[in-house]
Design a protein around this motif. Structure first.
Motif, PDB file in Angstrom:
ATOM      1  N   GLY A  10       0.828  -1.209   0.000  1.00 38.82           N
ATOM      2  CA  GLY A  10       0.000   0.000   0.000  1.00 38.82           C
ATOM      3  C   GLY A  10       0.855   1.250   0.000  1.00 38.82           C
ATOM      4  N   ARG A  11       1.969   1.191   0.678  1.00 40.22           N
ATOM      5  CA  ARG A  11       2.885   2.329   0.706  1.00 40.22           C
ATOM      6  C   ARG A  11       3.582   2.501  -0.648  1.00 40.22           C
ATOM      7  NH1 ARG A  11       4.740   1.841   7.012  1.00 40.22           N
ATOM      8  NH2 ARG A  11       2.628   1.391   7.692  1.00 40.22           N
ATOM      9  N   ILE A  12       3.848   1.371  -1.306  1.00 39.87           N
ATOM     10  CA  ILE A  12       4.425   1.437  -2.663  1.00 39.87           C
ATOM     11  C   ILE A  12       3.416   2.038  -3.628  1.00 39.87           C
ATOM     12  CG2 ILE A  12       5.220   0.038  -4.613  1.00 39.87           C
ATOM     13  CD1 ILE A  12       6.447  -1.877  -2.490  1.00 39.87           C
ATOM     14  N   LEU A  13       2.148   1.631  -3.525  1.00 44.02           N
ATOM     15  CA  LEU A  13       1.097   2.204  -4.368  1.00 44.02           C
ATOM     16  C   LEU A  13       1.019   3.710  -4.157  1.00 44.02           C
ATOM     17  CD1 LEU A  13      -1.344   1.994  -6.289  1.00 44.02           C
ATOM     18  CD2 LEU A  13      -2.750   1.501  -4.279  1.00 44.02           C
ATOM     19  N   THR A  14       1.042   4.151  -2.901  1.00 45.21           N
ATOM     20  CA  THR A  14       0.995   5.582  -2.601  1.00 45.21           C
ATOM     21  C   THR A  14       2.200   6.300  -3.205  1.00 45.21           C
ATOM     22  OG1 THR A  14      -0.197   5.135  -0.541  1.00 45.21           O
ATOM     23  CG2 THR A  14       0.882   7.289  -0.739  1.00 45.21           C
ATOM     24  N   ALA A  15       3.384   5.733  -3.066  1.00 45.11           N
ATOM     25  CA  ALA A  15       4.591   6.353  -3.623  1.00 45.11           C
ATOM     26  C   ALA A  15       4.490   6.461  -5.143  1.00 45.11           C
ATOM     27  CB  ALA A  15       5.828   5.548  -3.222  1.00 45.11           C
ATOM     28  N   ARG A  16       4.000   5.414  -5.791  1.00 47.20           N
ATOM     29  CA  ARG A  16       3.860   5.454  -7.253  1.00 47.20           C
ATOM     30  C   ARG A  16       2.861   6.532  -7.681  1.00 47.20           C
ATOM     31  NH1 ARG A  16       3.364  -0.084 -10.230  1.00 47.20           N
ATOM     32  NH2 ARG A  16       3.669   1.386 -11.942  1.00 47.20           N
ATOM     33  N   LEU A  17       1.777   6.669  -6.929  1.00 47.08           N
ATOM     34  CA  LEU A  17       0.801   7.713  -7.243  1.00 47.08           C
ATOM     35  C   LEU A  17       1.413   9.101  -7.072  1.00 47.08           C
ATOM     36  CD1 LEU A  17      -2.319   6.128  -5.532  1.00 47.08           C
ATOM     37  CD2 LEU A  17      -2.099   6.628  -7.975  1.00 47.08           C
ATOM     38  N   LEU A  18       2.191   9.299  -5.994  1.00 41.60           N
ATOM     39  CA  LEU A  18       2.827  10.593  -5.752  1.00 41.60           C
ATOM     40  C   LEU A  18       3.890  10.920  -6.794  1.00 41.60           C
ATOM     41  CD1 LEU A  18       3.095  10.493  -1.865  1.00 41.60           C
ATOM     42  CD2 LEU A  18       1.596  11.956  -3.242  1.00 41.60           C
ATOM     43  N   MET A  19       4.474   9.882  -7.380  1.00 44.61           N
ATOM     44  CA  MET A  19       5.460  10.088  -8.450  1.00 44.61           C
ATOM     45  C   MET A  19       4.791  10.418  -9.780  1.00 44.61           C
ATOM     46  SD  MET A  19       8.562   9.891  -7.330  1.00 44.61           S
ATOM     47  CE  MET A  19       9.466   9.656  -8.838  1.00 44.61           C
TER      48      MET A  19
END
Length: 177
Positions: A10-19
């Protein structure tokens, strides 16, 4: 009772969205009946931060609504004791709404749920927003209708909810940024 846990994926998904990557945010909710460690129906085990899937996924559904939320003591949407109202105003709180109709989760003992995003896909030919029997695998789960599970964002183990009669299940994911 513990709140849901935002897992590593979930944290990876959030990071990808922020990128700014072209990937979907939270789009699906899966429900399942947990695993063998869940023996006390009133005392669910803590979720694991390394989880990438539910222990035993039984059904998955795409959201029917996403909206901004605002805390309001008169609000009719109550999640974890907090009252909310929907708003067109951009806020730091998002609601993602899921509804499993009467026939879609009938007979499932719901002990876990999770919110998924990213590249969720169903098997070819499935025409609805609903998928049964978990993640497809040709050997271990040939009846599964989820082809690509996507990123597990948040998972929660809940007290035994044995759904034996036709009752609609509504879940709302509230994400505060």
């Amino acid at each position: 009772m513990s709140l849901g846990l935002i897992v590593k994926t979930g944290r990876i998904l959030t990071a990808r969205l922020l990128m700014g990557e072209p990937i979907d945010g939270i789009t699906h909710c899966a429900i399942g009946d947990g695993d063998a460690t869940f023996i006390d129906p009133l005392n669910p085990p803590a979720p694991d931060i390394d989880q990438t899937a539910l222990k035993t996924e039984r059904a998955r559904k795409k959201h029917y609504k996403r909206t901004f939320l605002k805390e309001d003591s008169e609000g009719t949407l109550v999640v974890n004791g907090i009252h909310y109202i929907e708003t067109a105003e951009e806020t730091q709180t998002i609601g993602v709404f899921f509804r499993f109709e009467e026939s879609e989760a009938n007979g499932i003992t719901i002990r876990e749920y999770g919110f998924f995003g990213g590249d969720v896909a169903y098997i070819d030919g499935l025409q609805s927003d609903y998928a049964a029997n978990g993640v497809y695998h040709p050997d271990t789960n040939p009846s599964g209708e989820v082809l690509t599970s996507g990123y597990l964002y948040e998972v929660k183990n809940i007290p035994d909810f044995n759904k034996t009669s036709d009752t609609r299940v509504e879940l709302v994911g509230v994400i505060k940024i």
